[in-house]
Design a protein around this motif. Structure first.
Motif, PDB file in Angstrom:
ATOM      1  N   SER A 142       0.826  -1.204   0.000  1.00  0.00           N
ATOM      2  CA  SER A 142       0.000   0.000   0.000  1.00  0.00           C
ATOM      3  C   SER A 142       0.863   1.258   0.000  1.00  0.00           C
ATOM      4  O   SER A 142       0.612   2.209  -0.759  1.00  0.00           O
ATOM      5  N   ARG A 143       1.876   1.272   0.850  1.00  0.00           N
ATOM      6  CA  ARG A 143       2.776   2.432   0.916  1.00  0.00           C
ATOM      7  C   ARG A 143       3.523   2.635  -0.390  1.00  0.00           C
ATOM      8  O   ARG A 143       3.688   3.757  -0.865  1.00  0.00           O
ATOM      9  N   LEU A 144       3.989   1.540  -0.980  1.00  0.00           N
ATOM     10  CA  LEU A 144       4.758   1.631  -2.215  1.00  0.00           C
ATOM     11  C   LEU A 144       3.901   2.136  -3.370  1.00  0.00           C
ATOM     12  O   LEU A 144       4.331   2.980  -4.166  1.00  0.00           O
ATOM     13  N   MET A 145       2.665   1.645  -3.460  1.00  0.00           N
ATOM     14  CA  MET A 145       1.763   2.086  -4.522  1.00  0.00           C
ATOM     15  C   MET A 145       1.463   3.569  -4.389  1.00  0.00           C
ATOM     16  O   MET A 145       1.461   4.314  -5.385  1.00  0.00           O
ATOM     17  N   GLN A 146       1.236   4.008  -3.164  1.00  0.00           N
ATOM     18  CA  GLN A 146       0.909   5.412  -2.920  1.00  0.00           C
ATOM     19  C   GLN A 146       2.120   6.313  -3.141  1.00  0.00           C
ATOM     20  O   GLN A 146       2.018   7.393  -3.730  1.00  0.00           O
ATOM     21  N   ARG A 147       3.280   5.854  -2.668  1.00  0.00           N
ATOM     22  CA  ARG A 147       4.491   6.674  -2.751  1.00  0.00           C
ATOM     23  C   ARG A 147       4.975   6.873  -4.179  1.00  0.00           C
ATOM     24  O   ARG A 147       5.329   7.982  -4.592  1.00  0.00           O
ATOM     25  N   ASP A 148       5.003   5.774  -4.963  1.00  0.00           N
ATOM     26  CA  ASP A 148       5.591   5.816  -6.301  1.00  0.00           C
ATOM     27  C   ASP A 148       4.572   5.810  -7.427  1.00  0.00           C
ATOM     28  O   ASP A 148       4.943   5.767  -8.601  1.00  0.00           O
ATOM     29  N   GLY A 149       3.279   5.835  -7.084  1.00  0.00           N
ATOM     30  CA  GLY A 149       2.245   5.837  -8.112  1.00  0.00           C
ATOM     31  C   GLY A 149       2.239   4.580  -8.947  1.00  0.00           C
ATOM     32  O   GLY A 149       2.020   4.633 -10.165  1.00  0.00           O
ATOM     33  N   LEU A 150       2.459   3.427  -8.321  1.00  0.00           N
ATOM     34  CA  LEU A 150       2.536   2.158  -9.039  1.00  0.00           C
ATOM     35  C   LEU A 150       1.216   1.400  -8.970  1.00  0.00           C
ATOM     36  O   LEU A 150       0.417   1.591  -8.048  1.00  0.00           O
ATOM     37  N   SER A 151       1.014   0.538  -9.943  1.00  0.00           N
ATOM     38  CA  SER A 151      -0.107  -0.391  -9.864  1.00  0.00           C
ATOM     39  C   SER A 151       0.250  -1.485  -8.858  1.00  0.00           C
ATOM     40  O   SER A 151       1.412  -1.629  -8.463  1.00  0.00           O
ATOM     41  N   ARG A 152      -0.735  -2.278  -8.436  1.00  0.00           N
ATOM     42  CA  ARG A 152      -0.444  -3.350  -7.490  1.00  0.00           C
ATOM     43  C   ARG A 152       0.541  -4.353  -8.095  1.00  0.00           C
ATOM     44  O   ARG A 152       1.445  -4.839  -7.409  1.00  0.00           O
ATOM     45  N   GLU A 153       0.373  -4.650  -9.372  1.00  0.00           N
ATOM     46  CA  GLU A 153       1.272  -5.593 -10.038  1.00  0.00           C
ATOM     47  C   GLU A 153       2.707  -5.076 -10.034  1.00  0.00           C
ATOM     48  O   GLU A 153       3.654  -5.832  -9.782  1.00  0.00           O
ATOM     49  N   GLN A 154       2.868  -3.788 -10.340  1.00  0.00           N
ATOM     50  CA  GLN A 154       4.210  -3.195 -10.344  1.00  0.00           C
ATOM     51  C   GLN A 154       4.819  -3.215  -8.944  1.00  0.00           C
ATOM     52  O   GLN A 154       6.011  -3.495  -8.772  1.00  0.00           O
TER      53      GLN A 154
END
Length: 229
Positions: A142-154
């Motif tokens: 969750s933090r990574l998706m929010q921080r870097d604007g990534l999809s869940r897969e990424q």
């Protein structure tokens, strides 16, 4: 002085814990900062990286585009290993210089902030304590998706290329649980800092250093007397 290794995983909150320790007056040697320093233009590592990865990884000002290089190494295990083989020895040399600087200034301990501490294991034999900043997988993604604007897969792909946090946790001598609030994390960091400050692990090294200095001093006095007699 003794050495403390600090590590974690992507988006686990290691940088936040490192900042908290720095606020408490702990000297921090950040491997990521050192890594940027050793690949600046005109350094040996810079030349080797450009040779192997090509000039297309450079920005207009000649510096390495870390984001573009990051995409390349995340997509290829071989390229990641190649980059590590180029940079790791240079990073360790620079970190050693900084360790000696803090040793001379008389600090009790120094924190080495190293993302790949347990992956490479090159530094662990020199450490008195190891600290892992841990959070559960759902929080990490969750933090990574929010921080870097990534999809869940990424995000899952980025996490998958690293050693699992649960495995790092089992290898560490101290664990900072960072799945909760910043206040809870800060309390844990403060307890850790107090424990390290109260530790006597620095004494053996200091005794050896003082004995060595005294020995050298005795030699200089002896030689001086010979020259003056």
């Amino acid at each position: 002085m003794f050495l403390v290794g600090l590590t974690g995983g992507i988006a686990s909150g290691k940088s936040s814990v490192s900042s908290m320790l720095r606020e408490l007056g702990c000297p921090i040697i950040d491997a990521d900062v050192v890594a940027r320093k050793v690949v600046e233009p005109d350094t040996p590592a810079y030349s080797r990286i450009v040779h192997h990865f090509g000039p297309e990884i450079l920005l207009e000002n000649g510096e390495i585009d870390r984001q573009k290089l990051g995409h390349l190494i995340f997509a290829s295990v071989e390229k990641r290993k190649l980059l590590n083989s180029i940079t790791h020895s240079e990073i360790q040399k620079e970190m050693l210089k900084e360790i000696l600087f803090y040793f001379i200034r008389g600090y009790r301990y120094v924190v080495l902030d190293v993302p790949l501490l347990f992956e490479t294991r090159r530094l662990t034999k020199f450490l008195n304590h190891t600290v892992v900043v841990y959070c559960d997988l759902a929080t990490q993604l969750s933090r990574l998706m929010q921080r870097d604007g990534l999809s869940r897969e990424q995000a899952e792909q980025r996490v998958a290329v690293q050693m699992p946090l649960a495995e790092k946790r089992s290898l560490a001598s101290h664990v900072i649980e960072n799945s909760g609030s910043p206040e809870d994390t800060r309390r844990q960091v403060l307890r850790l800092h107090t424990k390290l400050e109260d530790s006597m692990d620095f004494l053996p090294v200091r005794v050896v250093a003082v004995a060595a200095a005294a020995g050298l001093g005795g030699i200089f006095v002896f030689l001086a007397r010979l020259l003056l007699s």
